[in-house]
Scaffold this active site. Sequence first.
Site, PDB file in Angstrom:
ATOM      1  N   CYS A  41       0.936  -1.058   0.161  1.00 35.71           N
ATOM      2  CA  CYS A  41       0.022   0.031   0.073  1.00 35.71           C
ATOM      3  C   CYS A  41       0.839   1.242  -0.251  1.00 35.71           C
ATOM      4  CB  CYS A  41      -1.020  -0.159   1.152  1.00 35.71           C
ATOM      5  SG  CYS A  41      -2.197  -1.345   1.193  1.00 35.71           S
ATOM      6  N   HIS A  77      -3.311   7.452   3.144  1.00 32.37           N
ATOM      7  CA  HIS A  77      -3.707   6.025   2.581  1.00 32.37           C
ATOM      8  C   HIS A  77      -4.966   5.751   3.490  1.00 32.37           C
ATOM      9  CE1 HIS A  77      -3.905   1.945   1.204  1.00 32.37           C
ATOM     10  NE2 HIS A  77      -3.510   1.650   2.556  1.00 32.37           N
ATOM     11  N   ASN A  88     -10.300   0.406   0.775  1.00 30.58           N
ATOM     12  CA  ASN A  88      -8.876   0.231   0.411  1.00 30.58           C
ATOM     13  C   ASN A  88      -8.435  -0.364  -0.971  1.00 30.58           C
ATOM     14  OD1 ASN A  88      -6.101  -0.125   0.427  1.00 30.58           O
ATOM     15  ND2 ASN A  88      -6.049  -1.156   2.443  1.00 30.58           N
TER      16      ASN A  88
HETATM   17  C1  LIG Z   1      -9.200  -5.498  10.086  1.00 29.85           C
HETATM   18  C2  LIG Z   1      -9.582  -4.722  11.214  1.00 29.85           C
HETATM   19  C3  LIG Z   1     -11.009  -3.658  10.724  1.00 29.85           C
HETATM   20  C4  LIG Z   1     -10.600  -5.442  12.332  1.00 29.85           C
HETATM   21  O1  LIG Z   1     -10.563  -4.463  13.371  1.00 29.85           O
HETATM   22  P1  LIG Z   1     -10.331  -4.900  14.843  1.00 29.85           P
HETATM   23  O2  LIG Z   1     -11.000  -3.686  15.686  1.00 29.85           O
HETATM   24  O3  LIG Z   1      -9.027  -4.980  14.958  1.00 29.85           O
HETATM   25  O4  LIG Z   1     -11.233  -6.258  15.159  1.00 29.85           O
HETATM   26  P2  LIG Z   1     -10.591  -7.769  15.667  1.00 29.85           P
HETATM   27  O5  LIG Z   1      -9.725  -8.125  14.548  1.00 29.85           O
HETATM   28  O6  LIG Z   1      -9.950  -7.609  16.935  1.00 29.85           O
HETATM   29  O7  LIG Z   1     -11.813  -8.296  15.728  1.00 29.85           O
HETATM   30  C5  LIG Z   1     -12.949  -8.195  16.723  1.00 29.85           C
HETATM   31  C6  LIG Z   1     -14.091  -9.199  16.639  1.00 29.85           C
HETATM   32  O8  LIG Z   1     -14.834  -8.876  15.325  1.00 29.85           O
HETATM   33  C7  LIG Z   1     -14.810  -9.946  14.434  1.00 29.85           C
HETATM   34  N1  LIG Z   1     -14.929  -9.671  13.121  1.00 29.85           N
HETATM   35  C8  LIG Z   1     -13.623  -9.580  12.456  1.00 29.85           C
HETATM   36  N2  LIG Z   1     -14.025  -9.207  11.010  1.00 29.85           N
HETATM   37  C9  LIG Z   1     -15.659  -9.002  11.193  1.00 29.85           C
HETATM   38  C10 LIG Z   1     -16.634  -8.627  10.207  1.00 29.85           C
HETATM   39  N3  LIG Z   1     -16.130  -8.367   8.798  1.00 29.85           N
HETATM   40  N4  LIG Z   1     -17.760  -8.508  10.720  1.00 29.85           N
HETATM   41  C11 LIG Z   1     -18.081  -8.765  11.852  1.00 29.85           C
HETATM   42  N5  LIG Z   1     -17.330  -9.141  12.803  1.00 29.85           N
HETATM   43  C12 LIG Z   1     -15.965  -9.301  12.604  1.00 29.85           C
HETATM   44  C13 LIG Z   1     -13.795 -10.869  15.015  1.00 29.85           C
HETATM   45  O9  LIG Z   1     -13.932 -12.200  14.652  1.00 29.85           O
HETATM   46  C14 LIG Z   1     -13.488 -10.630  16.549  1.00 29.85           C
HETATM   47  O10 LIG Z   1     -14.605 -11.449  17.146  1.00 29.85           O
HETATM   48  P3  LIG Z   1     -14.284 -12.030  18.452  1.00 29.85           P
HETATM   49  O11 LIG Z   1     -14.055 -10.747  19.358  1.00 29.85           O
HETATM   50  O12 LIG Z   1     -15.494 -12.574  18.972  1.00 29.85           O
HETATM   51  O13 LIG Z   1     -12.971 -12.749  18.273  1.00 29.85           O
HETATM   52  C15 LIG Z   1      -8.592  -3.778  11.759  1.00 29.85           C
HETATM   53  O14 LIG Z   1      -7.800  -4.724  12.664  1.00 29.85           O
HETATM   54  C16 LIG Z   1      -7.729  -3.147  10.666  1.00 29.85           C
HETATM   55  O15 LIG Z   1      -8.363  -2.234   9.750  1.00 29.85           O
HETATM   56  N6  LIG Z   1      -6.447  -3.636  10.683  1.00 29.85           N
HETATM   57  C17 LIG Z   1      -5.748  -2.951   9.489  1.00 29.85           C
HETATM   58  C18 LIG Z   1      -5.687  -3.853   8.275  1.00 29.85           C
HETATM   59  C19 LIG Z   1      -5.255  -3.218   7.153  1.00 29.85           C
HETATM   60  O16 LIG Z   1      -5.189  -1.934   6.976  1.00 29.85           O
HETATM   61  N7  LIG Z   1      -4.759  -4.126   6.119  1.00 29.85           N
HETATM   62  C20 LIG Z   1      -4.290  -3.476   4.906  1.00 29.85           C
HETATM   63  C21 LIG Z   1      -2.827  -3.002   4.900  1.00 29.85           C
HETATM   64  S1  LIG Z   1      -2.426  -1.626   3.889  1.00 29.85           S
END
Ligand SMILES: CC(C)(COP(=O)(O)OP(=O)(O)OC[C@H]1O[C@@H](n2cnc3c(N)ncnc32)[C@H](O)[C@@H]1OP(=O)(O)O)[C@@H](O)C(=O)NCCC(=O)NCCS
Length: 329
Positions: A116, A256, A286
């Site tokens: 990215c 970004h 994204n």
């Molecule tokens: C992916 C992202 C949105 C997840 O958000 P988060 O707040 O970290 O959420 P978590 O991974 O801690 O998950 C929290 C809960 O939501 C659940 N969950 C994950 N995806 C879900 C979805 N699409 N819908 C509903 N629930 C979801 C998980 O299973 C977890 O459940 P649990 O507590 O029962 O285990 C966040 O971590 C993120 O944006 N990370 C950066 C990713 C990124 O930018 N990648 C590209 C690189 S440039």
Amino acid sequence: MSKIHAAITAVNGYVPPYILTNQELESLVETNDEWIVSRTGIKERRILKGEGLATSDMAVPAVQGLLEKRGISADEIDLIIFATATPDMVFPATANILADKIGATNAWGYDLQAACSGFLYALSTGSKFIETGAYKKVLIVGGDKMSSIVDYTDRTTCILFGDGCGAVLLEPDTEGNGVIDSVLKSNGAGRHYPYQKAGGSLNPASALTVEAREHFIHQEGQQVFKFAVTNMADSAAEIMERNQLTGDDIAWLVPHQANKRIIDATANRMGIGEEKVMINIQKYGNTTNATIPLCLWDWEKDLKKGDALVLAAFGGGFTWGSIYLKWAY
Ligand SMILES: CC(C)(COP(=O)(O)OP(=O)(O)OC[C@H]1O[C@@H](n2cnc3c(N)ncnc32)[C@H](O)[C@@H]1OP(=O)(O)O)[C@@H](O)C(=O)NCCC(=O)NCCS
């Protein structure tokens, strides 16, 4: 003689017409609109549908529109740097495919892969070719067909990504506008957070890799999140300090678009109010290498000559960085 800077003299973008909404994702995986919006800020994203269409097919209209705006023809381009994590194929370079499709017969080019952060790496690299006086017209393209590597059975990744392409033209400027400074970094220790396990020389494509779904994006969302919040903000703060800039000096933060919460954390750290932050994540998600040029495209009419912009990104690898530039038109 005054220093030559590489100035952006035109910008254009392309997003495919198909809109994948959070509601449609609810029918594919166990998720819901409220969760996606509150955790990421994304409401919908664009998807390139249709047989035989690849990343270069989004770059063609983006670049043709850019050339039209600038009033030049494709054969005037000297160099094309194509930042992409989803090239049309492993080789030849998508830059070459694009050059052929638009008729850029005098250009050489190459692809640049930095996940990215690729667009920032490409913008900085391309600037050097202008600053040295080697070239007069360098095309920087950032585009990805993320839908080609997204697993639509994995709710932790499929909600995040979309398809799109943006492009800018770099030309020499001696009035003090253009790319002023860049802070670019990488750390390969982060290579297992967002990554594509198979398809490279380590794990070439086989029936087993396909069966194990290893050609899709895998990521540890929380690890990436923590990394991004700290490092994108750090690099933006570093470039501000190095250039004696305060939040008041900056007209726009162009971040970004990976997660609205990561963008907010960066803006807070820089002392910049939301009204000066380009955010279009709600409609595109994204788009990897396209996020920053798509923002510039969406906000082009609001930009004024001399405006100070800080572009900031992070991505797989890990890669991250910031660019400080002054808008030239
Ligand atoms: C992916 C992202 C949105 C997840 O958000 P988060 O707040 O970290 O959420 P978590 O991974 O801690 O998950 C929290 C809960 O939501 C659940 N969950 C994950 N995806 C879900 C979805 N699409 N819908 C509903 N629930 C979801 C998980 O299973 C977890 O459940 P649990 O507590 O029962 O285990 C966040 O971590 C993120 O944006 N990370 C950066 C990713 C990124 O930018 N990648 C590209 C690189 S440039």
